[in-house]
Design a protein around this motif. Structure first.
Motif, PDB file in Angstrom:
ATOM      1  N   LEU A  37       0.810  -1.219   0.000  1.00 59.44           N
ATOM      2  CA  LEU A  37       0.000   0.000   0.000  1.00 59.44           C
ATOM      3  C   LEU A  37       0.845   1.272   0.000  1.00 59.44           C
ATOM      4  N   LEU A  38       1.927   1.282   0.780  1.00 58.40           N
ATOM      5  CA  LEU A  38       2.676   2.524   0.985  1.00 58.40           C
ATOM      6  C   LEU A  38       4.134   2.454   0.547  1.00 58.40           C
ATOM      7  N   GLY A  39       4.597   1.306   0.102  1.00 60.06           N
ATOM      8  CA  GLY A  39       5.987   1.197  -0.316  1.00 60.06           C
ATOM      9  C   GLY A  39       6.919   1.018   0.868  1.00 60.06           C
ATOM     10  N   LEU A  40       8.203   0.900   0.570  1.00 62.87           N
ATOM     11  CA  LEU A  40       9.197   0.680   1.617  1.00 62.87           C
ATOM     12  C   LEU A  40       9.624   1.977   2.286  1.00 62.87           C
ATOM     13  N   ARG A  41       9.778   3.028   1.506  1.00 57.53           N
ATOM     14  CA  ARG A  41      10.290   4.288   2.046  1.00 57.53           C
ATOM     15  C   ARG A  41       9.363   4.848   3.115  1.00 57.53           C
ATOM     16  N   ARG A  42       8.066   4.779   2.875  1.00 51.93           N
ATOM     17  CA  ARG A  42       7.102   5.394   3.793  1.00 51.93           C
ATOM     18  C   ARG A  42       6.594   4.429   4.862  1.00 51.93           C
ATOM     19  N   SER A  43       7.163   3.245   4.930  1.00 48.34           N
ATOM     20  CA  SER A  43       6.727   2.252   5.912  1.00 48.34           C
ATOM     21  C   SER A  43       7.800   2.045   6.967  1.00 48.34           C
ATOM     22  N   SER A  44       7.376   1.955   8.209  1.00 47.03           N
ATOM     23  CA  SER A  44       8.297   1.709   9.315  1.00 47.03           C
ATOM     24  C   SER A  44       7.924   0.405  10.009  1.00 47.03           C
ATOM     25  N   VAL A  45       8.817  -0.058  10.861  1.00 47.83           N
ATOM     26  CA  VAL A  45       8.518  -1.242  11.665  1.00 47.83           C
ATOM     27  C   VAL A  45       7.313  -0.972  12.559  1.00 47.83           C
ATOM     28  N   ASP A  46       7.197   0.248  13.068  1.00 43.85           N
ATOM     29  CA  ASP A  46       6.039   0.607  13.891  1.00 43.85           C
ATOM     30  C   ASP A  46       4.736   0.461  13.102  1.00 43.85           C
ATOM     31  N   ASP A  47       4.758   0.864  11.831  1.00 40.98           N
ATOM     32  CA  ASP A  47       3.564   0.731  10.991  1.00 40.98           C
ATOM     33  C   ASP A  47       3.160  -0.732  10.848  1.00 40.98           C
ATOM     34  N   VAL A  48       4.149  -1.581  10.604  1.00 38.91           N
ATOM     35  CA  VAL A  48       3.870  -3.011  10.440  1.00 38.91           C
ATOM     36  C   VAL A  48       3.358  -3.605  11.746  1.00 38.91           C
ATOM     37  N   ALA A  49       3.987  -3.236  12.856  1.00 34.93           N
ATOM     38  CA  ALA A  49       3.561  -3.752  14.159  1.00 34.93           C
ATOM     39  C   ALA A  49       2.112  -3.365  14.451  1.00 34.93           C
ATOM     40  N   LYS A  50       1.777  -2.113  14.176  1.00 39.75           N
ATOM     41  CA  LYS A  50       0.404  -1.649  14.419  1.00 39.75           C
ATOM     42  C   LYS A  50      -0.586  -2.410  13.547  1.00 39.75           C
ATOM     43  N   ARG A  51      -0.237  -2.613  12.276  1.00 41.38           N
ATOM     44  CA  ARG A  51      -1.125  -3.323  11.362  1.00 41.38           C
ATOM     45  C   ARG A  51      -1.290  -4.783  11.783  1.00 41.38           C
ATOM     46  N   ALA A  52      -0.222  -5.363  12.347  1.00 36.14           N
ATOM     47  CA  ALA A  52      -0.260  -6.765  12.776  1.00 36.14           C
ATOM     48  C   ALA A  52      -0.892  -6.937  14.149  1.00 36.14           C
TER      49      ALA A  52
END
Length: 208
Positions: A37-52
């Motif tokens: 959805l947002l690519g690698l540049r605009r994605s952080s580990v925090d974003d992934v953790a929140k989504r998971a």
């Protein structure tokens, strides 16, 4: 002479999803969605953790860094691609035909894949290291997959019992180069031209 490799990235890519623990699978599912959805540049580990729905610490316990998380996500998608590629070429009777059609299918699948294709179009400079200088696991997994097929073809078709890894690696690197830089005298978007290229230049490597 045959020499088998034992690459952990290869094992992860080829292993079925059931071998992942539930939390790791949830994190990888979230990473795939986030990066698509947002690519690698605009994605952080925090974003992934929140989504998971897990903590940042939980992500780092399993993947150590964002680079490792990206690599694991790409490897899992590679494993899924290998299954699709097997199905696409299974009915073809010779290894030459499977190499030719597999090359075409690989180009088509990668361009159309929501993650791979999207990153190559929108963030080529970000994804480039994961396919080149930092792409050891991905390249090894793909070369190992192809090596296995070449070895089985040697046995089934009575080919000389030679180490097929150099041929497999060369084929993989050629395919990656066209994915990264498709512009040239050969229109790889044209499947007939891609098929003709593979028949003329890749298939003969099997008997080189």
């Amino acid at each position: 002479m045959r020499t088998d490799t034992d690459d952990s990235g290869t094992a992860r890519a080829i292993a079925p999803p059931e071998t992942e623990d539930r939390t790791a699978r949830k994190i990888l599912d979230a990473a795939l969605e986030q990066f698509t959805l947002l690519g690698l540049r605009r994605s952080s580990v925090d974003d992934v953790a929140k989504r998971a729905g897990v903590s940042r610490v939980t992500v780092f316990r399993r993947f150590q860094s964002k680079d490792k998380l990206v690599e694991a996500t790409l490897l899992r998608e590679l494993g899924r691609f290998f299954e699709q590629l097997d199905a696409a070429v299974a009915a073809l009777p010779t290894m030459e035909e499977r190499v030719v059609e597999g090359f075409v299918v690989a180009l088509r699948h990668t361009r159309a894949h929501p993650l791979f294709g999207g990153l190559l179009r929108l963030e080529p400079e970000i994804v480039l290291p994961y396919l080149t200088v930092q792409g050891g696991s991905s390249l090894s997994a793909t070369a190992a997959y192809l090596t296995g097929h070449l070895r089985r073809a040697q046995q089934a078709e009575g080919r000389p019992d030679e180490d097929p890894r150099p041929v497999a690696e060369l084929m993989v690197r050629v395919a990656v180069s066209f994915l990264l830089n498709p512009a040239g005298c050969i229109e790889m978007d044209d499947e007939d031209q891609a098929r003709a290229f593979a028949r003329r230049y890749l298939a003969p490597l099997l008997t080189a």
